[in-house]
Design a protein around this motif. Structure first.
Motif, PDB file in Angstrom:
ATOM      1  N   ALA A 220      40.871  31.507  37.664  1.00  0.00           N
ATOM      2  CA  ALA A 220      41.529  32.499  37.079  1.00  0.00           C
ATOM      3  C   ALA A 220      42.979  33.137  38.142  1.00  0.00           C
ATOM      4  O   ALA A 220      42.341  33.407  39.198  1.00  0.00           O
ATOM      5  CB  ALA A 220      41.240  33.871  36.451  1.00  0.00           C
ATOM      6  N   ALA A 221      44.044  33.774  37.494  1.00  0.00           N
ATOM      7  CA  ALA A 221      44.741  33.641  37.821  1.00  0.00           C
ATOM      8  C   ALA A 221      45.522  35.412  37.871  1.00  0.00           C
ATOM      9  O   ALA A 221      45.978  36.753  38.396  1.00  0.00           O
ATOM     10  CB  ALA A 221      46.646  33.695  37.656  1.00  0.00           C
ATOM     11  N   ASN A 222      44.229  35.538  37.016  1.00  0.00           N
ATOM     12  CA  ASN A 222      44.435  37.602  36.787  1.00  0.00           C
ATOM     13  C   ASN A 222      43.883  38.149  37.591  1.00  0.00           C
ATOM     14  O   ASN A 222      43.061  37.979  38.583  1.00  0.00           O
ATOM     15  CB  ASN A 222      43.311  38.312  35.452  1.00  0.00           C
ATOM     16  N   SER A 223      44.175  39.793  37.764  1.00  0.00           N
ATOM     17  CA  SER A 223      43.501  40.388  38.995  1.00  0.00           C
ATOM     18  C   SER A 223      42.111  40.524  38.845  1.00  0.00           C
ATOM     19  O   SER A 223      41.673  40.609  39.933  1.00  0.00           O
ATOM     20  CB  SER A 223      43.719  42.266  38.598  1.00  0.00           C
ATOM     21  N   VAL A 224      41.352  39.661  38.033  1.00  0.00           N
ATOM     22  CA  VAL A 224      39.696  39.431  38.368  1.00  0.00           C
ATOM     23  C   VAL A 224      39.979  38.708  39.524  1.00  0.00           C
ATOM     24  O   VAL A 224      38.622  38.420  40.035  1.00  0.00           O
ATOM     25  CB  VAL A 224      39.547  38.988  36.689  1.00  0.00           C
ATOM     26  N   ASN A 225      40.975  37.978  39.956  1.00  0.00           N
ATOM     27  CA  ASN A 225      40.819  37.116  40.715  1.00  0.00           C
ATOM     28  C   ASN A 225      41.141  38.234  42.058  1.00  0.00           C
ATOM     29  O   ASN A 225      42.164  39.162  42.890  1.00  0.00           O
ATOM     30  CB  ASN A 225      41.692  35.980  40.598  1.00  0.00           C
ATOM     31  N   PHE A 226      40.318  38.072  43.375  1.00  0.00           N
ATOM     32  CA  PHE A 226      40.470  39.208  44.638  1.00  0.00           C
ATOM     33  C   PHE A 226      41.217  37.874  45.206  1.00  0.00           C
ATOM     34  O   PHE A 226      42.140  39.337  45.962  1.00  0.00           O
ATOM     35  CB  PHE A 226      38.826  39.113  44.866  1.00  0.00           C
ATOM     36  N   GLY A 227      41.869  37.118  45.098  1.00  0.00           N
ATOM     37  CA  GLY A 227      43.190  36.696  46.351  1.00  0.00           C
ATOM     38  C   GLY A 227      44.351  37.839  45.408  1.00  0.00           C
ATOM     39  O   GLY A 227      45.380  38.008  46.074  1.00  0.00           O
ATOM     40  N   ARG A 228      44.909  38.009  44.456  1.00  0.00           N
ATOM     41  CA  ARG A 228      45.934  39.066  43.738  1.00  0.00           C
ATOM     42  C   ARG A 228      45.282  40.178  44.806  1.00  0.00           C
ATOM     43  O   ARG A 228      46.516  40.670  44.861  1.00  0.00           O
ATOM     44  CB  ARG A 228      46.036  39.116  42.069  1.00  0.00           C
ATOM     45  N   ILE A 229      44.316  41.006  44.277  1.00  0.00           N
ATOM     46  CA  ILE A 229      43.806  42.515  45.470  1.00  0.00           C
ATOM     47  C   ILE A 229      44.126  42.205  46.432  1.00  0.00           C
ATOM     48  O   ILE A 229      44.833  43.634  46.997  1.00  0.00           O
ATOM     49  CB  ILE A 229      42.496  42.475  44.288  1.00  0.00           C
ATOM     50  N   SER A 322      40.205  48.107  31.005  1.00  0.00           N
ATOM     51  CA  SER A 322      40.955  47.860  32.375  1.00  0.00           C
ATOM     52  C   SER A 322      39.513  47.180  33.379  1.00  0.00           C
ATOM     53  O   SER A 322      39.034  47.741  34.314  1.00  0.00           O
ATOM     54  CB  SER A 322      40.700  49.283  33.566  1.00  0.00           C
ATOM     55  N   SER A 323      39.708  45.949  33.868  1.00  0.00           N
ATOM     56  CA  SER A 323      39.072  44.938  34.325  1.00  0.00           C
ATOM     57  C   SER A 323      38.547  45.838  35.761  1.00  0.00           C
ATOM     58  O   SER A 323      36.928  45.955  36.079  1.00  0.00           O
ATOM     59  CB  SER A 323      39.788  44.023  34.917  1.00  0.00           C
ATOM     60  N   ASN A 324      39.610  46.107  36.773  1.00  0.00           N
ATOM     61  CA  ASN A 324      39.111  46.856  38.186  1.00  0.00           C
ATOM     62  C   ASN A 324      39.041  47.621  38.201  1.00  0.00           C
ATOM     63  O   ASN A 324      38.654  48.542  39.247  1.00  0.00           O
ATOM     64  CB  ASN A 324      40.846  46.472  38.420  1.00  0.00           C
ATOM     65  N   VAL A 325      38.110  48.946  37.538  1.00  0.00           N
ATOM     66  CA  VAL A 325      37.426  49.970  36.958  1.00  0.00           C
ATOM     67  C   VAL A 325      36.380  49.206  37.867  1.00  0.00           C
ATOM     68  O   VAL A 325      35.581  50.540  38.268  1.00  0.00           O
ATOM     69  CB  VAL A 325      37.818  50.958  35.647  1.00  0.00           C
ATOM     70  N   GLU A 326      36.108  48.225  37.148  1.00  0.00           N
ATOM     71  CA  GLU A 326      34.441  47.948  38.014  1.00  0.00           C
ATOM     72  C   GLU A 326      34.234  48.050  39.015  1.00  0.00           C
ATOM     73  O   GLU A 326      33.244  47.806  39.784  1.00  0.00           O
ATOM     74  CB  GLU A 326      34.212  45.748  37.603  1.00  0.00           C
ATOM     75  N   ARG A 327      35.120  47.860  39.997  1.00  0.00           N
ATOM     76  CA  ARG A 327      35.556  47.094  41.250  1.00  0.00           C
ATOM     77  C   ARG A 327      35.552  48.671  42.059  1.00  0.00           C
ATOM     78  O   ARG A 327      34.534  48.276  43.250  1.00  0.00           O
ATOM     79  CB  ARG A 327      36.566  46.296  41.970  1.00  0.00           C
ATOM     80  N   VAL A 328      35.992  49.797  41.813  1.00  0.00           N
ATOM     81  CA  VAL A 328      35.948  50.773  42.440  1.00  0.00           C
ATOM     82  C   VAL A 328      34.417  52.095  41.455  1.00  0.00           C
ATOM     83  O   VAL A 328      34.016  52.208  42.823  1.00  0.00           O
ATOM     84  CB  VAL A 328      36.936  51.867  41.413  1.00  0.00           C
ATOM     85  N   LEU A 329      33.772  51.019  40.889  1.00  0.00           N
ATOM     86  CA  LEU A 329      32.642  51.713  40.219  1.00  0.00           C
ATOM     87  C   LEU A 329      31.130  51.009  41.336  1.00  0.00           C
ATOM     88  O   LEU A 329      30.159  51.498  41.779  1.00  0.00           O
ATOM     89  CB  LEU A 329      32.027  51.351  39.171  1.00  0.00           C
ATOM     90  N   PHE A 330      32.358  49.553  42.201  1.00  0.00           N
ATOM     91  CA  PHE A 330      30.911  49.064  43.097  1.00  0.00           C
ATOM     92  C   PHE A 330      30.752  49.413  44.551  1.00  0.00           C
ATOM     93  O   PHE A 330      29.913  50.147  44.829  1.00  0.00           O
ATOM     94  CB  PHE A 330      31.686  47.358  42.589  1.00  0.00           C
ATOM     95  N   SER A 331      31.860  49.712  44.503  1.00  0.00           N
ATOM     96  CA  SER A 331      32.464  50.420  46.120  1.00  0.00           C
ATOM     97  C   SER A 331      32.246  51.962  46.460  1.00  0.00           C
ATOM     98  O   SER A 331      31.405  52.655  46.941  1.00  0.00           O
ATOM     99  CB  SER A 331      34.511  50.604  45.785  1.00  0.00           C
TER     100      SER A 331
END
Length: 481
Positions: A220-229, A322-331
């Motif tokens: 995937a190329a959405n920001s679920v892909n950490f390569g984007r981030i 908002s998908s990337n809120v999940e990565r904030v929660l994890f961090s």
């Protein structure tokens, strides 16, 4: 080096290259850095953009072959100014706008996707695998993804966009694509529907098995892909370094980054930069009337139960999940707590942070939202002061006006031309077509646009098919029969 883990399973690990190729992490999570070490950003005052990227990637231990990263970063040579792909414009003594729209699609997604596409293709070739890249778009990710992957080896792309839910320019940027490896479909639904399809397919073992039978792998190329981030972290660092230089300030002066937010990838890049030690006072989340992020940051409640997606003048922000809120929660709270919260969201359509968790979140973020009428008012006000801004940037300007401090950078996520009818309406209080609005503004302001934008209206439409949500999976499989 296994320096990534699943946001929902702390026992699952990956390296950067594998996380790019396979963005689906165990337990339906996302790949995220296990930890982020502090870095002394003051050592980069005069570093050029490409070198800065390489230095930060080295610090993150992403282990990309130098020649491959160098070739990927050459994609910035096609920006308006290769030496400064993300320039700052001074508005007043306390506000600069960082223009993130100087790539081919004229939106901030180019900042990450331009190098990401070539990087992905090279890594896929190293693994001798062919990939289907899925992307769902609210308007900007789609054109940037299609541009970056066009004609690349080992790559096919399927792009899903909400029919009628993007600007005409954004739709034309997708539907006029000519490369044989690109497949674009409108869907009968909104962006959240498109993103839900993407996520379900990424985690659908049977779907992936059917593709694997044809020697095609799914990514995937959405920001679920950490390569984007990873690439989105860089321009926030660049913006800070350019700001203190322009203002003649000492390193360590704290600023606010004000970010119009939808899927939270842009804000996540700033969050990681702050965790790594960039002197950010707060990351200000600017929402439109779909203000679920503002509610979350102010109250700790992420509640979809009474929410209906509204179509606004800033459509790239018309998002509720908002998908990337999940990565904030994890961090901030770890994999177990993140899994609990996301499971609750999936099952009950809401979750609530504890009071102590909310205080931790608010150490990084604050938020407000802008109405459509306020958005139009700000566009008109800036136009009269000889500043052309798009509606998403106007939302961020409103947040600046409400929450400003001494030093502020607004992230401008798209060039005005992608939303010209909204600017026209703000000025004249009436509607017109994209082409007529663009022609009026160009003449009225004596400005120009890149030919790849002005030529869109004369190009043939090559992708017209619109699918129901339940038709998407079968249609994709038919492409590879």
């Amino acid at each position: 080096m296994q320096n990534f883990t699943s946001t929902r399973d702390a026992k699952a690990f990956s390296n950067f290259s594998d996380a790019i190729l396979n963005p689906s992490a165990p337990n339906n999570g996302l790949w995220a850095p296990i930890s982020l070490q502090k870095i002394d950003f003051s050592q980069f005052p005069n570093t050029d953009y490409k070198t800065l990227t390489k230095k930060i990637f080295e610090h993150l231990k992403l282990n990309i072959q130098e020649n491959i990263l160098d070739e990927a970063l050459q994609r910035y040579d096609f920006f308006d100014d290769p030496n400064n792909p993300a320039p700052l414009t001074k508005i007043n003594h306390s506000l600069f706008i960082q223009e993130l729209y100087h790539g081919s699609s004229r939106a901030f997604k180019d900042m990450a996707l331009a190098p990401f596409g070539l990087l992905f293709s090279k890594i896929a070739q190293m693994h001798n695998k062919k990939y289907l890249i899925l992307t769902a778009t609210s308007g900007d990710t789609g054109p940037a993804t299609l541009d970056t992957f066009a004609n690349l080896n080992n790559i096919q792309v399927v792009c899903l966009y909400p029919k009628g839910g993007t600007s005409q320019i954004q739709e034309l940027q997708m539907t006029t694509q000519e490369s044989n490896n690109l497949h674009i479909f409108g869907i009968k639904g909104n962006f959240d529907d498109a993103q839900s399809i993407l996520k379900s397919l990424i985690h659908n073992a049977k779907f992936k098995e059917e593709l694997n039978k044809k020697n095609i792998y799914l990514s995937a190329a959405n920001s679920v892909n950490f390569g984007r981030i990873a690439f989105q972290i860089i321009y926030h660092i660049w913006g800070y370094l350019q700001y203190i230089k322009a203002q003649n300030l000492s390193f360590g002066t704290k600023i606010k980054l004000i970010i119009p937010s939808g899927n939270f990838g842009n804000a996540l890049g700033a969050f990681y930069a702050k965790q790594m030690g960039l002197p950010i006072e707060k990351i200000v989340i600017a929402s439109n009337p779909n203000n679920i992020l503002t509610e979350f940051i102010q109250t700790g409640k992420y509640d979809l139960r009474d929410k209906k997606l509204l179509l606004t003048y800033s459509p790239a922000m018309d998002i509720l999940k908002s998908s990337n809120v999940e990565r904030v929660l994890f961090s901030l709270f770890g994999a177990q707590r993140t899994s609990e919260l996301m499971h609750h969201l999936q099952e009950k359509n809401f979750y609530v942070l504890t009071n102590s968790e909310l205080l931790v979140l608010q150490e990084y973020f604050e938020a407000t939202f802008c109405s459509d009428l306020q958005c139009l008012s700000i566009i008109k006000d800036f136009y009269q002061k000889n500043h052309l801004i798009d509606p998403h940037t106007a939302n961020a300007i409103y947040a600046y006006q409400q929450l400003q401090s001494t030093h502020n950078i607004v992230c401008s996520t798209a060039q005005w031309c992608k939303f010209a009818p909204t600017i026209y309406q703000a000025l004249l209080d009436k509607k017109t077509s994209d082409k007529d609005a663009i022609d009026f503004i160009l003449k009225d302001t004596n400005t120009t646009l890149p030919t790849n934008i002005t030529n869109l209206f004369n190009k043939p439409i090559n992708h017209q098919e619109v699918l129901g949500i339940t038709e998407v999976q079968d249609k994709i499989l038919q492409l590879f029969q």
